[in-house]
Motif scaffolding. Structure first.
Motif, mmCIF file in Angstrom:
data_model
loop_
_atom_site.group_PDB
_atom_site.id
_atom_site.type_symbol
_atom_site.label_atom_id
_atom_site.label_comp_id
_atom_site.label_asym_id
_atom_site.label_seq_id
_atom_site.Cartn_x
_atom_site.Cartn_y
_atom_site.Cartn_z
ATOM 1 N N VAL A 15 0.843 -1.205 0.000
ATOM 2 C CA VAL A 15 0.000 0.000 0.000
ATOM 3 C C VAL A 15 0.875 1.250 0.000
ATOM 4 N N VAL A 16 1.941 1.258 0.791
ATOM 5 C CA VAL A 16 2.869 2.401 0.799
ATOM 6 C C VAL A 16 3.414 2.628 -0.610
ATOM 7 N N LEU A 17 3.836 1.552 -1.252
ATOM 8 C CA LEU A 17 4.405 1.673 -2.595
ATOM 9 C C LEU A 17 3.355 2.051 -3.636
ATOM 10 N N ALA A 18 2.130 1.570 -3.451
ATOM 11 C CA ALA A 18 1.057 1.870 -4.399
ATOM 12 C C ALA A 18 0.575 3.308 -4.291
ATOM 13 N N ALA A 19 0.724 3.895 -3.122
ATOM 14 C CA ALA A 19 0.208 5.248 -2.890
ATOM 15 C C ALA A 19 1.079 6.332 -3.507
ATOM 16 N N SER A 20 2.284 5.989 -3.921
ATOM 17 C CA SER A 20 3.198 6.993 -4.452
ATOM 18 C C SER A 20 4.128 6.358 -5.484
ATOM 19 N N PRO A 21 4.439 7.086 -6.540
ATOM 20 C CA PRO A 21 5.356 6.541 -7.551
ATOM 21 C C PRO A 21 6.830 6.592 -7.122
ATOM 22 N N GLU A 22 7.094 7.178 -5.960
ATOM 23 C CA GLU A 22 8.474 7.296 -5.475
ATOM 24 C C GLU A 22 9.042 5.937 -5.087
ATOM 25 N N GLN A 23 10.361 5.870 -5.071
ATOM 26 C CA GLN A 23 11.042 4.698 -4.520
ATOM 27 C C GLN A 23 11.186 4.913 -3.019
ATOM 28 N N TYR A 24 11.070 3.828 -2.290
ATOM 29 C CA TYR A 24 11.230 3.873 -0.844
ATOM 30 C C TYR A 24 12.278 2.871 -0.428
ATOM 31 N N SER A 25 13.091 3.253 0.544
ATOM 32 C CA SER A 25 14.034 2.299 1.124
ATOM 33 C C SER A 25 13.264 1.404 2.085
ATOM 34 N N SER A 26 13.838 0.273 2.436
ATOM 35 C CA SER A 26 13.179 -0.613 3.395
ATOM 36 C C SER A 26 13.023 0.090 4.738
ATOM 37 N N MET A 27 13.977 0.932 5.087
ATOM 38 C CA MET A 27 13.899 1.668 6.352
ATOM 39 C C MET A 27 12.721 2.643 6.342
ATOM 40 N N GLU A 28 12.518 3.331 5.225
ATOM 41 C CA GLU A 28 11.398 4.278 5.131
ATOM 42 C C GLU A 28 10.052 3.551 5.228
ATOM 43 N N ILE A 29 9.945 2.425 4.541
ATOM 44 C CA ILE A 29 8.697 1.652 4.603
ATOM 45 C C ILE A 29 8.486 1.136 6.021
ATOM 46 N N ALA A 30 9.545 0.606 6.626
ATOM 47 C CA ALA A 30 9.453 0.066 7.989
ATOM 48 C C ALA A 30 8.977 1.131 8.973
ATOM 49 N N GLU A 31 9.483 2.340 8.832
ATOM 50 C CA GLU A 31 9.072 3.430 9.723
ATOM 51 C C GLU A 31 7.594 3.751 9.539
ATOM 52 N N GLN A 32 7.140 3.767 8.282
ATOM 53 C CA GLN A 32 5.733 4.100 8.020
ATOM 54 C C GLN A 32 4.773 3.063 8.572
ATOM 55 N N ILE A 33 5.142 1.796 8.496
ATOM 56 C CA ILE A 33 4.200 0.756 8.899
ATOM 57 C C ILE A 33 4.482 0.195 10.289
ATOM 58 N N GLY A 34 5.538 0.670 10.927
ATOM 59 C CA GLY A 34 5.845 0.226 12.280
ATOM 60 C C GLY A 34 6.339 -1.205 12.351
ATOM 61 N N CYS A 35 7.207 -1.565 11.428
ATOM 62 C CA CYS A 35 7.744 -2.924 11.367
ATOM 63 C C CYS A 35 9.252 -2.881 11.568
ATOM 64 N N GLU A 36 9.800 -3.919 12.140
ATOM 65 C CA GLU A 36 11.243 -4.040 12.316
ATOM 66 C C GLU A 36 11.884 -4.175 10.930
ATOM 67 N N PRO A 37 12.866 -3.322 10.588
ATOM 68 C CA PRO A 37 13.439 -3.292 9.232
ATOM 69 C C PRO A 37 13.987 -4.631 8.731
ATOM 70 N N THR A 38 14.644 -5.398 9.586
ATOM 71 C CA THR A 38 15.195 -6.683 9.142
ATOM 72 C C THR A 38 14.080 -7.640 8.743
ATOM 73 N N ALA A 39 13.041 -7.700 9.535
ATOM 74 C CA ALA A 39 11.894 -8.560 9.213
ATOM 75 C C ALA A 39 11.230 -8.093 7.927
ATOM 76 N N LEU A 40 11.108 -6.780 7.756
ATOM 77 C CA LEU A 40 10.478 -6.248 6.552
ATOM 78 C C LEU A 40 11.297 -6.588 5.309
ATOM 79 N N ARG A 41 12.617 -6.538 5.397
ATOM 80 C CA ARG A 41 13.449 -6.867 4.231
ATOM 81 C C ARG A 41 13.212 -8.298 3.771
ATOM 82 N N LYS A 42 12.972 -9.218 4.698
ATOM 83 C CA LYS A 42 12.658 -10.603 4.333
ATOM 84 C C LYS A 42 11.323 -10.665 3.588
#
Length: 133
Positions: A15-42
């Motif tokens: 949803v984060v990626l669908a809402a914007s045409p920008e590229q996001y780092s895993s850290m940026e996505i993790a911050e937005q959704i409240g997820c641990e970055p390492t788990a999100l990268r998997k």
């Protein structure tokens, strides 16, 4: 339970990626959704392997959607993130190897098959685009 969390975080990342045409780092996505970055990268790795997102490595890189949000069903996302062991198979662990346990196991197996079918049926009726709206 971990499987459902993985599914929830995966959907939120899409949803984060669908809402914007920008590229996001895993850290940026993790911050937005409240997820641990390492788990999100998997999770992002699995979604990349499934062809739903693309990743550009290095400076200025990040994640973007590889498909249109309306072309990604929630059933496809669920199936790409689930393990080989269905989430309800723990129920079978409660049956013993005795006559009663074997009878109950047959019933449990049929119930779990029906539940999996219904879950996939419902998830096929939604797309990532539905979550963005």
């Amino acid at each position: 339970m971990a499987e459902l969390k993985r599914f929830g975080y995966g959907l939120q990342a899409l949803v984060v990626l669908a809402a914007s045409p920008e590229q996001y780092s895993s850290m940026e996505i993790a911050e937005q959704i409240g997820c641990e970055p390492t788990a999100l990268r998997k999770i992002l790795s699995r979604l990349t392997e499934a062809g739903y997102i693309e990743v550009r490595q290095g400076r200025g890189g990040g994640y973007t959607l590889a498909k249109q949000p309306g072309d990604i069903t929630l059933a496809e996302v669920y199936l790409s993130l689930h393990d080989d062991v269905p989430m309800l198979d723990g129920m079978l662990d409660t049956t013993g190897n005795h006559l009663f346990g074997q009878k109950v196991r047959q019933s449990f197996d049929q119930i779990m098959t029906d539940i999996r079918f219904q879950v996939e049926h419902v998830l096929k009726s939604y797309t990532v685009a539905d979550l963005v709206e």
